[in-house]
Design a protein around this motif. Sequence first.
Motif, short mmCIF file in Angstrom:
data_model
loop_
_atom_site.label_atom_id
_atom_site.label_comp_id
_atom_site.label_asym_id
_atom_site.label_seq_id
_atom_site.Cartn_x
_atom_site.Cartn_y
_atom_site.Cartn_z
N GLU A 72 0.91 -1.27 0.15
CA GLU A 72 0.07 -0.12 -0.10
C GLU A 72 0.90 1.24 -0.03
OE1 GLU A 72 -2.64 -0.15 3.45
OE2 GLU A 72 -3.51 -1.98 2.75
N ILE A 73 1.80 1.24 0.70
CA ILE A 73 2.67 2.58 0.84
C ILE A 73 3.63 2.76 -0.35
CG2 ILE A 73 4.95 3.35 2.12
CD1 ILE A 73 3.99 1.84 4.48
N VAL A 74 3.97 1.75 -1.18
CA VAL A 74 4.79 1.69 -2.39
C VAL A 74 3.76 2.06 -3.47
CG1 VAL A 74 6.18 0.52 -4.07
CG2 VAL A 74 6.48 0.15 -1.85
N ALA A 75 2.51 1.50 -3.50
CA ALA A 75 1.56 1.96 -4.38
C ALA A 75 1.24 3.60 -4.21
CB ALA A 75 0.21 1.30 -4.23
N ALA A 76 0.95 4.11 -3.16
CA ALA A 76 1.04 5.59 -2.69
C ALA A 76 2.05 6.26 -3.17
CB ALA A 76 0.68 5.73 -1.35
N TYR A 77 3.14 5.86 -3.10
CA TYR A 77 4.54 6.25 -3.45
C TYR A 77 4.58 6.69 -4.93
CZ TYR A 77 9.47 7.11 -5.14
OH TYR A 77 10.45 7.53 -5.75
N TYR A 78 4.13 5.85 -5.77
CA TYR A 78 4.17 5.89 -7.19
C TYR A 78 2.95 6.62 -7.58
CZ TYR A 78 8.17 2.79 -7.90
OH TYR A 78 9.19 2.41 -7.88
#
Length: 204
Positions: A72-78
């Motif tokens: 979820e955090i990596v998706a939000a980063y991108y």
Amino acid sequence: MSDAPTTVVFDLGQVLIGWDQTGPLSDRMSREEWKEFAQASDFASLNVSADNGSTIAEVVARAAATDPAYGEIVAAYYENFPRSLTGPIPGMAEIVAELKDAGVRLLGLSNWSAETIHHAPVVAPAIAELEDIVVSGREKLIKPDPAIFALLLDRFGLDPGRTVFVDDLPVNVEAARELGLIGIVFTGAEDLRAELDRLGVIPA
């Protein structure tokens, strides 16, 4: 100087454009919280995989396989990637403009995801002044692999001995030098200008 370099190849991140990986989630994570997440999730490796040709979906899935919260955090980063780009590196737009006016061929060679590279020239317009950019994520090759430098030389018909390569990471500059390019470790626009003047590419 008749043997002066005729081409300058720029890395992008931290040379023409600033990048701060804490930016995309700065509204919900402190720098310390991001640092803890990045270490726990091995974000550096995830980022390299995107630069090396993995899709963002693949990178998110890899993070989620370790921990769904990481995904979820990596998706939000991108999703918020443009906020990682902090603007043009001071003084570099002027150097690019002067080199272009002098008839020097300008190219880019960057470790960058194929899916986010389009944001770079919006934030740092000097990038759009380059003739072309070899993007690692498109080529599925990544610096300092000699193959990506060989691809650059072949694609654009460059003479390595008359081609300057500018990068902020010494390991990448050393890889370029191994193939005969003139490597400069970037520490700032003022020092770069002095080096380009010494090489006869641009007046100080």
